[in-house]
Design a protein around this motif. Structure first.
Motif, mmCIF file in Angstrom:
data_model
loop_
_atom_site.group_PDB
_atom_site.id
_atom_site.type_symbol
_atom_site.label_atom_id
_atom_site.label_comp_id
_atom_site.label_asym_id
_atom_site.label_seq_id
_atom_site.Cartn_x
_atom_site.Cartn_y
_atom_site.Cartn_z
ATOM 1 N N LEU A 1 11.133 17.556 -2.895
ATOM 2 C CA LEU A 1 10.450 16.285 -3.080
ATOM 3 C C LEU A 1 10.924 15.258 -2.056
ATOM 4 O O LEU A 1 10.127 14.476 -1.531
ATOM 5 C CB LEU A 1 10.686 15.766 -4.499
ATOM 6 C CG LEU A 1 9.982 16.537 -5.619
ATOM 7 C CD1 LEU A 1 10.473 16.067 -6.977
ATOM 8 C CD2 LEU A 1 8.476 16.389 -5.515
ATOM 9 N N GLY A 2 12.232 15.269 -1.772
ATOM 10 C CA GLY A 2 12.753 14.365 -0.762
ATOM 11 C C GLY A 2 12.185 14.674 0.614
ATOM 12 O O GLY A 2 11.849 13.759 1.375
ATOM 13 N N ASP A 3 12.071 15.962 0.930
ATOM 14 C CA ASP A 3 11.464 16.356 2.197
ATOM 15 C C ASP A 3 10.011 15.864 2.289
ATOM 16 O O ASP A 3 9.584 15.367 3.327
ATOM 17 C CB ASP A 3 11.499 17.886 2.351
ATOM 18 C CG ASP A 3 12.914 18.416 2.546
ATOM 19 O OD1 ASP A 3 13.806 17.642 2.905
ATOM 20 O OD2 ASP A 3 13.102 19.644 2.337
ATOM 21 N N ILE B 1 17.247 2.632 -6.007
ATOM 22 C CA ILE B 1 17.288 3.544 -7.147
ATOM 23 C C ILE B 1 16.030 4.413 -7.173
ATOM 24 O O ILE B 1 15.729 5.044 -8.183
ATOM 25 C CB ILE B 1 17.468 2.792 -8.483
ATOM 26 C CG1 ILE B 1 16.271 1.877 -8.772
ATOM 27 C CG2 ILE B 1 18.754 1.989 -8.491
ATOM 28 C CD1 ILE B 1 16.347 1.234 -10.152
ATOM 29 N N ALA B 2 15.326 4.455 -6.032
ATOM 30 C CA ALA B 2 14.101 5.243 -5.922
ATOM 31 C C ALA B 2 14.455 6.691 -5.593
ATOM 32 O O ALA B 2 15.015 6.972 -4.535
ATOM 33 C CB ALA B 2 13.190 4.670 -4.846
ATOM 34 N N ALA B 3 14.153 7.591 -6.476
ATOM 35 C CA ALA B 3 14.504 9.002 -6.302
ATOM 36 C C ALA B 3 13.821 9.582 -5.074
ATOM 37 O O ALA B 3 12.633 9.358 -4.844
ATOM 38 C CB ALA B 3 14.104 9.800 -7.539
ATOM 39 N N GLY B 4 14.592 10.325 -4.279
ATOM 40 C CA GLY B 4 14.036 11.072 -3.169
ATOM 41 C C GLY B 4 13.913 10.315 -1.862
ATOM 42 O O GLY B 4 13.776 10.936 -0.812
ATOM 43 N N ILE B 5 13.957 8.993 -1.892
ATOM 44 C CA ILE B 5 13.822 8.218 -0.658
ATOM 45 C C ILE B 5 15.175 8.175 0.043
ATOM 46 O O ILE B 5 16.156 7.671 -0.491
ATOM 47 C CB ILE B 5 13.340 6.784 -0.945
ATOM 48 C CG1 ILE B 5 11.979 6.808 -1.642
ATOM 49 C CG2 ILE B 5 13.269 5.982 0.343
ATOM 50 C CD1 ILE B 5 10.862 7.381 -0.800
ATOM 51 N N ARG B 6 15.203 8.706 1.245
ATOM 52 C CA ARG B 6 16.452 8.826 1.980
ATOM 53 C C ARG B 6 16.756 7.576 2.794
ATOM 54 O O ARG B 6 15.880 6.777 3.095
ATOM 55 C CB ARG B 6 16.398 10.078 2.860
ATOM 56 C CG ARG B 6 16.355 11.339 1.996
ATOM 57 C CD ARG B 6 16.099 12.590 2.769
ATOM 58 N NE ARG B 6 16.019 13.735 1.848
ATOM 59 C CZ ARG B 6 15.464 14.889 2.157
ATOM 60 N NH1 ARG B 6 14.926 15.075 3.342
ATOM 61 N NH2 ARG B 6 15.435 15.869 1.260
ATOM 62 N N LEU B 7 18.026 7.439 3.137
ATOM 63 C CA LEU B 7 18.460 6.237 3.841
ATOM 64 C C LEU B 7 17.773 6.085 5.194
ATOM 65 O O LEU B 7 17.523 4.961 5.631
ATOM 66 C CB LEU B 7 19.981 6.269 4.021
ATOM 67 C CG LEU B 7 20.809 6.244 2.731
ATOM 68 C CD1 LEU B 7 22.293 6.215 3.065
ATOM 69 C CD2 LEU B 7 20.439 5.059 1.854
ATOM 70 N N ALA B 8 17.456 7.194 5.847
ATOM 71 C CA ALA B 8 16.783 7.109 7.139
ATOM 72 C C ALA B 8 15.442 6.396 7.019
ATOM 73 O O ALA B 8 15.059 5.606 7.902
ATOM 74 C CB ALA B 8 16.586 8.511 7.718
ATOM 75 N N SER B 9 14.729 6.657 5.921
ATOM 76 C CA SER B 9 13.446 5.986 5.710
ATOM 77 C C SER B 9 13.649 4.498 5.456
ATOM 78 O O SER B 9 12.902 3.657 5.970
ATOM 79 C CB SER B 9 12.706 6.620 4.533
ATOM 80 O OG SER B 9 12.346 7.961 4.806
#
Length: 271
Positions: free
Chosen positions: A263-265, A93-101
């Protein structure tokens, strides 16, 4: 035997989900929380009766699902000590953290679900956008949804990129309604109402309208139903439309979605 759910982080959103799970019949013995702040950890124990530990490794051991509920900037460090079992469902539920990370930090052998709840979830009245890769098995999706729908309904997205749109619409959305309530209150004061009276009228009007919108009738039809020909509502709606209200909201959500992507980037670069 019920599946164990482990929470990494015991903040407000985690607490709302824990409370929802318990209300839905989940046993406190099936829930564990990793929370390093002693005062918060004790509050979680006494309030919910769940198992709480300072570290994450023992908390996630054998858990069917791990809910990552820490701030995005802290998530990488929080994941370093974790070693979930193969096949564990990891719900972020962490905003901006993508699945690849997440895959990079925790490994490819897990089932990952990314989510975006909003703050009304704290009252059990939220809504959550969910995304899982196509190869994610149905039981993993169901477990993630069962956890998050205790705080309100869930909607599944077709792509991870749509998470930015969800952030713009529902993630940031409560603030738009608060702003509109402010604007109505201030307009009422401008028309001569006492501030407390204007505030109560504006607030309760939104509460009542939201309850009506929660029914089966489309909001466009509800608007038509209360807009009498030649009446006061029609005059107000015409003014709002001529001022470009729809364009303003389209541009506002576009700006929010762009900021969410940026922000995700940035988080992806930082991680």
């Amino acid at each position: 035997m019920a599946a164990t759910i482990a929470f990494i982080g015991g903040g407000n959103m985690a607490a709302s989900l824990i409370g929802g799970l318990l209300a839905a019949g989940r046993k406190a013995t099936d829930i564990r929380v990793a929370e390093p702040v002693a005062v918060r950890a004790e509050w979680l124990r006494t309030t919910y009766g769940v198992t709480v530990g300072a570290g994450g490794s023992e908390i996630v051991e054998g858990a069917a699902a791990v809910v990552l509920a820490v701030k995005p900037q802290q998530l990488r460090a929080a994941c370093q000590s974790l070693a979930p079992s193969v096949g564990t469902v990891v719900v972020s539920i962490a905003a901006g953290i993508r699945l690849a990370s997440l895959r990079q930090w925790l490994g490819p052998e897990l089932h990952y679900v990314r989510s975006m709840p909003n703050t009304p979830a704290l009252l059990g009245a939220g809504i959550t956008g969910l995304y899982a890769p196509p190869e994610t098995p149905v039981p993993a999706r169901q477990l993630a949804e069962n956890i998050l729908n205790t705080a309100g309904p869930c909607v599944w997205l077709e792509s991870e990129a749509q998470m930015d749109a969800v952030t713009a619409l529902s993630g940031s959305g409560p603030a738009y309604y608060f702003l509109l309530t402010e604007a109505l209150r201030e307009a009422g004061v401008g028309l001569g109402l006492a501030p407390d009276v204007a505030a109560q009228l504006a607030r309760q009007t939104f509460i009542g309208a939201a309850r009506m919108a929660d029914g089966s009738e489309d909001v466009s039809q509800l608007r038509i139903n209360v807009t009498s020909k030649g009446g006061t509502t029609e005059a107000a709606i015409a003014q709002l439309e001529s001022a470009g209200l729809r364009t303003i909201f389209a541009e506002a959500l576009g700006a929010a979605a762009a900021r969410s992507k940026a922000l995700g980037d940035q988080l992806s670069k930082d991680t």
